[in-house]
Write an enzyme that holds these catalytic residues in place. Sequence first.
Site, PDB file in Angstrom:
ATOM      1  N   GLN A 261       2.671  14.565 -13.044  1.00 16.84           N
ATOM      2  CA  GLN A 261       2.728  15.800 -12.273  1.00 16.84           C
ATOM      3  C   GLN A 261       3.854  16.703 -12.769  1.00 16.84           C
ATOM      4  O   GLN A 261       3.692  17.920 -12.893  1.00 16.84           O
ATOM      5  CB  GLN A 261       2.945  15.461 -10.790  1.00 16.84           C
TER       6      GLN A 261
ATOM      7  N   ARG B 199      -3.263   4.268 -10.572  1.00 14.76           N
ATOM      8  CA  ARG B 199      -2.666   4.868  -9.371  1.00 14.76           C
ATOM      9  C   ARG B 199      -2.598   3.775  -8.319  1.00 14.76           C
ATOM     10  O   ARG B 199      -3.626   3.177  -7.963  1.00 14.76           O
ATOM     11  CB  ARG B 199      -3.480   6.056  -8.860  1.00 14.76           C
TER      12      ARG B 199
ATOM     13  N   ARG C  56      -2.193  20.413 -15.089  1.00 14.49           N
ATOM     14  CA  ARG C  56      -2.352  18.953 -15.194  1.00 14.49           C
ATOM     15  C   ARG C  56      -3.209  18.622 -16.413  1.00 14.49           C
ATOM     16  O   ARG C  56      -2.929  17.685 -17.158  1.00 14.49           O
ATOM     17  CB  ARG C  56      -3.007  18.382 -13.921  1.00 14.49           C
TER      18      ARG C  56
ATOM     19  N   CYS D 112       2.477  20.167  -5.608  1.00 11.76           N
ATOM     20  CA  CYS D 112       1.586  19.377  -6.476  1.00 11.76           C
ATOM     21  C   CYS D 112       0.163  19.320  -5.936  1.00 11.76           C
ATOM     22  O   CYS D 112      -0.765  19.019  -6.679  1.00 11.76           O
ATOM     23  CB  CYS D 112       2.149  17.974  -6.647  1.00 11.76           C
TER      24      CYS D 112
ATOM     25  N   ASP E  50       6.278  19.250  -0.944  1.00 12.15           N
ATOM     26  CA  ASP E  50       5.150  18.321  -1.007  1.00 12.15           C
ATOM     27  C   ASP E  50       4.857  17.881   0.432  1.00 12.15           C
ATOM     28  O   ASP E  50       5.637  18.143   1.348  1.00 12.15           O
ATOM     29  CB  ASP E  50       5.521  17.127  -1.912  1.00 12.15           C
TER      30      ASP E  50
ATOM     31  N   HIS F 242       5.855  10.072  -9.920  1.00 13.79           N
ATOM     32  CA  HIS F 242       4.626  10.766 -10.327  1.00 13.79           C
ATOM     33  C   HIS F 242       4.935  11.608 -11.572  1.00 13.79           C
ATOM     34  O   HIS F 242       4.895  12.839 -11.531  1.00 13.79           O
ATOM     35  CB  HIS F 242       4.144  11.649  -9.179  1.00 13.79           C
TER      36      HIS F 242
HETATM   37  N1   CP Z   1      -1.239  16.228  -7.439  1.00 14.58           N
HETATM   38  C1   CP Z   1      -2.037  15.148  -7.566  1.00 14.58           C
HETATM   39  O1   CP Z   1      -1.693  14.132  -8.173  1.00 14.58           O
HETATM   40  O2   CP Z   1      -3.253  15.296  -6.987  1.00 14.58           O
HETATM   41  P1   CP Z   1      -4.354  14.170  -6.747  1.00 14.58           P
HETATM   42  O3   CP Z   1      -3.839  13.248  -5.698  1.00 14.58           O
HETATM   43  O4   CP Z   1      -5.574  14.921  -6.317  1.00 14.58           O
HETATM   44  O5   CP Z   1      -4.567  13.436  -8.045  1.00 14.58           O
HETATM   45  N1  NVA Z   2       3.641  12.597  -2.412  1.00 13.44           N
HETATM   46  C1  NVA Z   2       2.195  12.649  -2.436  1.00 13.44           C
HETATM   47  C2  NVA Z   2       1.706  13.185  -3.740  1.00 13.44           C
HETATM   48  C3  NVA Z   2       0.226  13.327  -3.863  1.00 13.44           C
HETATM   49  C4  NVA Z   2      -0.216  13.815  -5.198  1.00 13.44           C
HETATM   50  C5  NVA Z   2       1.627  11.268  -2.181  1.00 13.44           C
HETATM   51  O1  NVA Z   2       2.141  10.305  -2.735  1.00 13.44           O
HETATM   52  O2  NVA Z   2       0.689  11.151  -1.398  1.00 13.44           O
END
Ligand code: CP
Ligand code: NVA
Length: 312
Positions: free
Chosen positions: A142, A112, A299, A271, A230, A139
């Site tokens: 997701q 990540r 997930r 998400c 989101d 992502h």
């Molecule tokens: N939706 C999602 O990816 O959540 P986290 O940031 O908690 O992993």
């Molecule tokens: N769009 C958000 C998603 C988090 C899971 C971010 O990137 O912070």
Amino acid sequence: MSAVLSLQDSGPRHFLDLKDFSAAQLRAMLDDAAAFKRSRANPTRKPLAGKTLAMIFEKPSTRTRVSFEVAAKELGGDTVVLSSKDMQIGRGETIPDTANVLSRFVHGILLRTDRAAKMHDLAAHASVPVINGLTELSHPCQILADLLTFEEHKGPVAGQSIAWVGDGNNVAASFIEAAARFNFKLRLACPEGYQPRPEVLAWAQAEGADVALGQDPAWAVENAACVVTDTWLSMSDSEDEAAARAKIFAPYQVTNALMGKAAPGAIFQHCLPAHRGEEVTAEVIDGPTSVVFDEAENRLHAQKAILTWAMG
Ligand code: CP
Ligand code: NVA
């Protein structure tokens, strides 16, 4: 078949973006996710037995971290969870060296990061599969969970209509790629300046996807079986933008009134993490149309399908 898949035939099975896969491959993964969900209490497969997944988090995570860790363990594997600030990459060790070293220890690496280029660099140098655990651009893990959730509530997604309301961010980009591969109609309402990257839309349109972009949430949700939003400020965005974004995105809040303009029986997805009173009202996210906790649970099942494809 894409160039990436041709490489995957001989190299590691990276899971970087949905567009790298054929429709049939993604459908097989989604069906496998549903099968893993059905058999969770009586598992018949341990495809990760003897295998270890390293997970590197340069940004916070609850769902991605826990779902992948539990998924890997339930599949018979093990995990090492790392924060880049505790690793030598935090002090300048190169991504290629890190990729080479981790490839000698583990059988898969999830990353990540808020720099997708880092993920591609890691994938280019790792001899084990690299999984996209979220970048500033996409992502994909997701979206498999989102589509599993959609199909549980609304039946096969092909030919159905989904609305994205709010920021044209990383999650929106993966939804656009999914629309092309799973053949659903996608309408996105995003304010000017916060629309998905033109190359993502151009790719989808070239693939023949039924994806359209506008600025009016009421237009986007018309006849939609699912409304998705989101956060207005992603992890890769500067906190300094928060106040300006709150003003710009205010008309994009998902309210009961907006849900009422979608198709009868429409569901709400997010998400998570969510910000009640910002991108969605509490009455929507905590109300009867919301499927956000099924989506979070899914997930786990979706990650099992991805891990099995990549490392199993
Ligand atoms: N939706 C999602 O990816 O959540 P986290 O940031 O908690 O992993
Ligand atoms: N769009 C958000 C998603 C988090 C899971 C971010 O990137 O912070």
